[in-house]
Scaffold this motif. Structure first.
Motif, PDB file in Angstrom:
ATOM      1  N   LEU A  64       7.575 -66.969  -2.424  1.00 27.87           N
ATOM      2  CA  LEU A  64       6.118 -67.115  -2.461  1.00 27.87           C
ATOM      3  C   LEU A  64       5.543 -67.359  -1.073  1.00 27.87           C
ATOM      4  N   GLU A  65       6.253 -68.142  -0.280  1.00 28.01           N
ATOM      5  CA  GLU A  65       5.769 -68.447   1.059  1.00 28.01           C
ATOM      6  C   GLU A  65       5.716 -67.182   1.925  1.00 28.01           C
ATOM      7  N   VAL A  66       6.736 -66.313   1.754  1.00 31.75           N
ATOM      8  CA  VAL A  66       6.763 -65.042   2.501  1.00 31.75           C
ATOM      9  C   VAL A  66       5.522 -64.218   2.141  1.00 31.75           C
ATOM     10  N   ILE A  67       5.231 -64.167   0.846  1.00 31.62           N
ATOM     11  CA  ILE A  67       4.088 -63.372   0.380  1.00 31.62           C
ATOM     12  C   ILE A  67       2.779 -63.958   0.899  1.00 31.62           C
ATOM     13  N   THR A  68       2.657 -65.277   0.763  1.00 38.91           N
ATOM     14  CA  THR A  68       1.429 -65.933   1.200  1.00 38.91           C
ATOM     15  C   THR A  68       1.167 -65.670   2.686  1.00 38.91           C
ATOM     16  N   THR A  69       2.192 -65.852   3.496  1.00 38.99           N
ATOM     17  CA  THR A  69       2.031 -65.642   4.938  1.00 38.99           C
ATOM     18  C   THR A  69       1.687 -64.184   5.217  1.00 38.99           C
ATOM     19  N   PHE A  70       2.393 -63.273   4.563  1.00 40.56           N
ATOM     20  CA  PHE A  70       2.141 -61.851   4.787  1.00 40.56           C
ATOM     21  C   PHE A  70       0.694 -61.504   4.438  1.00 40.56           C
ATOM     22  N   MET A  71       0.272 -61.926   3.267  1.00 39.34           N
ATOM     23  CA  MET A  71      -1.085 -61.573   2.827  1.00 39.34           C
ATOM     24  C   MET A  71      -2.149 -62.197   3.712  1.00 39.34           C
ATOM     25  N   GLU A  72      -1.929 -63.445   4.077  1.00 39.88           N
ATOM     26  CA  GLU A  72      -2.930 -64.104   4.913  1.00 39.88           C
ATOM     27  C   GLU A  72      -3.031 -63.426   6.279  1.00 39.88           C
ATOM     28  N   ASN A  73      -1.895 -62.978   6.804  1.00 40.02           N
ATOM     29  CA  ASN A  73      -1.910 -62.324   8.106  1.00 40.02           C
ATOM     30  C   ASN A  73      -2.434 -60.898   8.052  1.00 40.02           C
ATOM     31  N   ASN A  74      -2.329 -60.273   6.883  1.00 44.09           N
ATOM     32  CA  ASN A  74      -2.727 -58.867   6.783  1.00 44.09           C
ATOM     33  C   ASN A  74      -4.007 -58.630   5.996  1.00 44.09           C
ATOM     34  N   ALA A  75      -4.615 -59.712   5.522  1.00 47.46           N
ATOM     35  CA  ALA A  75      -5.784 -59.547   4.652  1.00 47.46           C
ATOM     36  C   ALA A  75      -6.875 -58.714   5.313  1.00 47.46           C
ATOM     37  N   ASP A  76      -6.996 -58.871   6.630  1.00 51.45           N
ATOM     38  CA  ASP A  76      -8.043 -58.143   7.337  1.00 51.45           C
ATOM     39  C   ASP A  76      -7.872 -56.632   7.162  1.00 51.45           C
ATOM     40  N   SER A  77      -6.673 -56.122   7.418  1.00 55.16           N
ATOM     41  CA  SER A  77      -6.461 -54.681   7.273  1.00 55.16           C
ATOM     42  C   SER A  77      -6.431 -54.265   5.803  1.00 55.16           C
ATOM     43  N   LYS A  89      -8.758 -55.175  -4.249  1.00 57.27           N
ATOM     44  CA  LYS A  89      -8.970 -56.108  -3.133  1.00 57.27           C
ATOM     45  C   LYS A  89      -9.275 -57.502  -3.675  1.00 57.27           C
ATOM     46  N   GLY A  90     -10.066 -57.566  -4.751  1.00 61.60           N
ATOM     47  CA  GLY A  90     -10.373 -58.847  -5.398  1.00 61.60           C
ATOM     48  C   GLY A  90      -9.103 -59.540  -5.847  1.00 61.60           C
ATOM     49  N   LYS A  91      -8.178 -58.752  -6.391  1.00 57.14           N
ATOM     50  CA  LYS A  91      -6.925 -59.335  -6.872  1.00 57.14           C
ATOM     51  C   LYS A  91      -6.095 -59.876  -5.707  1.00 57.14           C
ATOM     52  N   ILE A  92      -6.167 -59.172  -4.584  1.00 51.62           N
ATOM     53  CA  ILE A  92      -5.414 -59.626  -3.411  1.00 51.62           C
ATOM     54  C   ILE A  92      -6.015 -60.934  -2.866  1.00 51.62           C
ATOM     55  N   ILE A  93      -7.340 -60.964  -2.772  1.00 57.90           N
ATOM     56  CA  ILE A  93      -8.017 -62.184  -2.317  1.00 57.90           C
ATOM     57  C   ILE A  93      -7.682 -63.342  -3.258  1.00 57.90           C
ATOM     58  N   TYR A  94      -7.743 -63.036  -4.531  1.00 59.88           N
ATOM     59  CA  TYR A  94      -7.434 -64.031  -5.556  1.00 59.88           C
ATOM     60  C   TYR A  94      -6.015 -64.575  -5.386  1.00 59.88           C
ATOM     61  N   GLN A  95      -5.072 -63.626  -5.237  1.00 61.59           N
ATOM     62  CA  GLN A  95      -3.666 -64.031  -5.122  1.00 61.59           C
ATOM     63  C   GLN A  95      -3.455 -64.902  -3.881  1.00 61.59           C
ATOM     64  N   THR A  96      -4.041 -64.457  -2.772  1.00 60.94           N
ATOM     65  CA  THR A  96      -3.880 -65.221  -1.528  1.00 60.94           C
ATOM     66  C   THR A  96      -4.468 -66.620  -1.691  1.00 60.94           C
ATOM     67  N   PHE A 114      -5.802 -76.075   9.913  1.00 64.23           N
ATOM     68  CA  PHE A 114      -7.195 -75.677   9.751  1.00 64.23           C
ATOM     69  C   PHE A 114      -7.384 -74.169   9.879  1.00 64.23           C
ATOM     70  N   SER A 115      -6.609 -73.538  10.793  1.00 64.00           N
ATOM     71  CA  SER A 115      -6.798 -72.103  11.020  1.00 64.00           C
ATOM     72  C   SER A 115      -6.514 -71.308   9.750  1.00 64.00           C
ATOM     73  N   ARG A 116      -5.655 -71.853   8.903  1.00 65.52           N
ATOM     74  CA  ARG A 116      -5.299 -71.143   7.687  1.00 65.52           C
ATOM     75  C   ARG A 116      -6.487 -71.091   6.707  1.00 65.52           C
ATOM     76  N   SER A 117      -7.110 -72.241   6.469  1.00 63.66           N
ATOM     77  CA  SER A 117      -8.238 -72.214   5.532  1.00 63.66           C
ATOM     78  C   SER A 117      -9.398 -71.427   6.127  1.00 63.66           C
ATOM     79  N   ARG A 118      -9.559 -71.499   7.445  1.00 65.88           N
ATOM     80  CA  ARG A 118     -10.629 -70.755   8.090  1.00 65.88           C
ATOM     81  C   ARG A 118     -10.413 -69.252   7.916  1.00 65.88           C
ATOM     82  N   ARG A 119      -9.181 -68.806   8.135  1.00 65.62           N
ATOM     83  CA  ARG A 119      -8.867 -67.381   8.017  1.00 65.62           C
ATOM     84  C   ARG A 119      -9.084 -66.896   6.579  1.00 65.62           C
ATOM     85  N   LEU A 120      -8.689 -67.729   5.659  1.00 61.16           N
ATOM     86  CA  LEU A 120      -8.837 -67.352   4.259  1.00 61.16           C
ATOM     87  C   LEU A 120     -10.310 -67.199   3.873  1.00 61.16           C
TER      88      LEU A 120
END
Ligand SMILES: [Fe+2]
Length: 320
Positions: A64-77, A89-96, A114-120
């Motif tokens: 789960l941690e791998v997925i969370t990090t991946f999605m948070e880092n790639n959400a922009d693209s 996209k809604g499902k991805i935002i939801y999952q993240t 803090f950077s994590r919640s800000r990015r999200l």
């Protein structure tokens, strides 16, 4: 320990926008390996599963941690990817977001990143402004997946939209609002499972512990994070009511920040419009009607009108 496997919506599992982890399918109460690490999960796999009424696969808690990090880092693209529709996209935002909030409930100390919640929240803002169906898409995802704190995401999304309609906010203020609302129930981390999951009436002692969750969340976040006063105000005062009948401090309208007032409205609205064990969800118009009639003194009338305009019509978000 099958129950520890975490469900992931199939539409969010797309090659290139999902990390390579083992996926499991649930069959007869057991979790069976569907795809191991190193193997491709194709579009055809997704289609075939969906045709067979399978809409979630499962991942191990370690992944789960791998997925969370991946999605948070790639959400922009991911959000800019034209191959994905608004619903996906809604499902991805939801999952993240549920990964994020879920993670915090397991490890409260991580909230200091803090950077994590800000990015999200940046991603949430981008998503909400991407098209006029985003709120409905997100809601249709959420309404099928009610986990204890998923509701925070719905409240955050609605609160951002309500702010954008009601006030002229800078981008930074909007971020503060989003972060504060996403974490509004953070204080529940400190409540026992017994209180959180209790079906019957809470005892006096349990009730007063429960009613202190805004203050506890505020105190912890103030001490351990760099959250702004706007965000902290949302956490501390989201159960206060304009007529002074809220908790934990019984403040009246003048003493409650506008963002906390918005959060209170969105919190109540989202609770009314979701199925609970004790009652069925109300429709958006019924929920707004109830709030305007029976809870009128609790909330700012103008903000209730703005809420009415958002949830009862298709308004594109304009705030970026
Ligand atoms: Fe709360």
């Amino acid at each position: 320990m099958g129950e520890l496997y975490v469900p992931v919506n199939i539409e969010t599992i797309q090659a290139e926008v999902f990390p390579d982890v083992a996926l499991y399918i649930r069959s007869g109460g057991k979790f069976i390996l569907y795809k191991s690490h190193g193997h491709n999960f194709s579009k055809q796999d997704a289609t075939r599963l969906i045709e067979n009424n399978v809409d979630v696969l499962f991942v191990s808690p370690q992944d789960l941690e791998v997925i969370t990090t991946f999605m948070e880092n790639n959400a922009d693209s991911i959000l800019k990817d034209d191959r994905l529709n608004s619903q996906t996209k809604g499902k991805i935002i939801y999952q993240t977001s549920i990964n994020f909030v879920g993670d915090l409930f397991e490890h409260p100390e991580k909230v200091s990143d803090f950077s994590r919640s800000r990015r999200l929240v940046e991603n949430l803002l981008k998503y909400l402004s991407s098209d006029c169906n985003s709120l409905q898409s997100l809601e249709s995802v959420i309404s099928h997946n009610y986990y204890t704190f998923v509701h925070s995401l719905q409240v955050a999304a609605l609160s951002v939209l309500l702010h954008s309609e009601a006030y002229l906010l800078s981008h930074d203020e909007m971020l503060d609002v989003g972060i504060g609302t996403l974490l509004h129930d953070f204080g529940k981390v400190f409540l026992s499972q017994e209180i959180l999951n209790k079906d019957g009436k809470l005892s006096q002692a349990e009730l007063s512990a429960y009613r202190n969750h805004p203050e506890q969340g505020y105190q912890y976040l103030k001490k351990h994070t760099r959250l702004s006063d706007i965000s902290l105000g949302v956490v501390r005062h989201h159960h206060e009511r304009n007529n002074g009948k809220g908790y934990p401090h019984g403040l009246t309208a003048m003493a409650i920040s506008r963002s906390a007032q918005v959060a209170a409205i969105c919190d109540v609205y989202c609770n009314l419009t979701i199925d609970r064990t004790c009652r069925k969800a109300l429709s958006p118009s019924m929920a707004v009607h109830l709030m305007k009639q029976e809870m009128k003194d609790s909330f700012n009338e103008r903000l209730l009108d703005v809420l009415d305009g958002i949830v009862c019509t298709d308004n594109p978000a304009q705030f970026l």
